[in-house]
Design a protein around this motif. Structure first.
Motif, PDB file in Angstrom:
ATOM      1  N   ASN A   2       2.110   6.946   5.586  1.00 27.25           N
ATOM      2  CA  ASN A   2       2.193   5.575   5.089  1.00 27.25           C
ATOM      3  C   ASN A   2       1.141   4.690   5.742  1.00 27.25           C
ATOM      4  O   ASN A   2       0.744   4.925   6.884  1.00 27.25           O
ATOM      5  CB  ASN A   2       3.578   4.995   5.360  1.00 27.25           C
ATOM      6  N   ARG A  23       7.108  -6.534   3.827  1.00 29.62           N
ATOM      7  CA  ARG A  23       8.172  -5.522   3.735  1.00 29.62           C
ATOM      8  C   ARG A  23       8.791  -5.497   2.331  1.00 29.62           C
ATOM      9  O   ARG A  23       9.041  -4.434   1.773  1.00 29.62           O
ATOM     10  CB  ARG A  23       9.241  -5.796   4.788  1.00 29.62           C
ATOM     11  N   PHE A  26       5.763  -4.300  -0.216  1.00 29.78           N
ATOM     12  CA  PHE A  26       5.188  -2.977   0.038  1.00 29.78           C
ATOM     13  C   PHE A  26       6.097  -2.235   1.011  1.00 29.78           C
ATOM     14  O   PHE A  26       5.833  -2.200   2.220  1.00 29.78           O
ATOM     15  CB  PHE A  26       3.788  -3.094   0.631  1.00 29.78           C
ATOM     16  N   SER A  27       7.149  -1.625   0.512  1.00 29.90           N
ATOM     17  CA  SER A  27       8.148  -1.003   1.384  1.00 29.90           C
ATOM     18  C   SER A  27       7.594   0.156   2.205  1.00 29.90           C
ATOM     19  O   SER A  27       8.165   0.523   3.226  1.00 29.90           O
ATOM     20  CB  SER A  27       9.346  -0.533   0.568  1.00 29.90           C
ATOM     21  N   ASN A  28       6.454   0.722   1.799  1.00 29.76           N
ATOM     22  CA  ASN A  28       5.901   1.878   2.510  1.00 29.76           C
ATOM     23  C   ASN A  28       4.972   1.485   3.666  1.00 29.76           C
ATOM     24  O   ASN A  28       4.546   2.350   4.430  1.00 29.76           O
ATOM     25  CB  ASN A  28       5.143   2.790   1.545  1.00 29.76           C
ATOM     26  N   ILE A  29       4.662   0.195   3.821  1.00 24.78           N
ATOM     27  CA  ILE A  29       3.746  -0.233   4.888  1.00 24.78           C
ATOM     28  C   ILE A  29       4.507  -0.453   6.196  1.00 24.78           C
ATOM     29  O   ILE A  29       5.532  -1.124   6.217  1.00 24.78           O
ATOM     30  CB  ILE A  29       3.012  -1.538   4.492  1.00 24.78           C
ATOM     31  N   SER A  30       4.003   0.128   7.262  1.00 21.88           N
ATOM     32  CA  SER A  30       4.511  -0.153   8.603  1.00 21.88           C
ATOM     33  C   SER A  30       3.656  -1.254   9.205  1.00 21.88           C
ATOM     34  O   SER A  30       2.430  -1.235   9.058  1.00 21.88           O
ATOM     35  CB  SER A  30       4.435   1.091   9.493  1.00 21.88           C
ATOM     36  N   SER A 149      -3.019  -4.933  -2.161  1.00 25.81           N
ATOM     37  CA  SER A 149      -3.093  -3.916  -3.234  1.00 25.81           C
ATOM     38  C   SER A 149      -4.521  -3.397  -3.380  1.00 25.81           C
ATOM     39  O   SER A 149      -4.740  -2.196  -3.579  1.00 25.81           O
ATOM     40  CB  SER A 149      -2.613  -4.505  -4.550  1.00 25.81           C
ATOM     41  N   TYR A 157      -2.876   7.581  -0.028  1.00 27.40           N
ATOM     42  CA  TYR A 157      -1.744   7.743   0.882  1.00 27.40           C
ATOM     43  C   TYR A 157      -0.789   8.743   0.283  1.00 27.40           C
ATOM     44  O   TYR A 157      -0.560   8.764  -0.915  1.00 27.40           O
ATOM     45  CB  TYR A 157      -1.019   6.394   1.093  1.00 27.40           C
TER      46      TYR A 157
END
Length: 158
Positions: A2, A23, A26-30, A149, A157
């Protein structure tokens, strides 16, 4: 793997607002936080970030209980960008600022559009976008979502 973002912001409410938005969008971004010029530079040296969300006005050091964080820097974000350039680090960056005008090195006030143009000229490989943040307006969210984006679209990814 991710995407990993560095969020450099010293004001807790703004940091929480941006973190929540990223968050939810983009739920996949840390996201890793840094609250000063020095903690951002340290994080950049120790992690391999995919992009950075950067405030312009930052203290030199993290602010602790009863501490001021060193000299406040109206252009602390530019110091970070210059460090990236000198070290040859190409970290895609979106600048998020709550100010609409800044005093430049001569003390003359420059508007957000002038700042945007100067930053894009000085850091063409790093600065992707300059966004005006306002917790009471929604436009920054569209600009930030589009910018992230665009950065993610240029990478793969799993």
């Amino acid at each position: 793997m991710n995407p990993l973002a560095l969020l450099v912001e010293d004001e807790s409410p703004k940091l929480a607002h941006i973190r929540k938005f990223v968050r939810e969008s983009f739920s996949n971004i840390s996201v890793v936080d840094a609250r000063s010029v020095s903690s951002a530079l340290e994080a950049i040296e120790t992690e391999d970030f995919d992009f950075m969300l950067l405030d312009m006005s930052l203290p030199t050091f993290d602010v602790g209980q009863g501490e001021q964080g060193g000299r406040p820097q109206g252009f602390g974000g530019i110091e970070i960008l210059r460090h990236l350039e000198m070290s040859g680090t190409n970290l895609q960056t979106i600048v998020l600022t709550g100010y609409e005008a800044f005093p430049d090195e001569t003390g003359e006030l420059i508007g957000l559009e002038t700042l945007r143009n100067r930053m894009m000229d000085e850091f063409p490989l790093t600065v992707r976008q300059v966004v005006h943040f306002s917790s009471s307006l929604e436009g920054w969210k569209v600009s930030l979502r589009d910018g992230i984006s665009s950065i993610l679209g240029s990478r793969k990814y799993g």
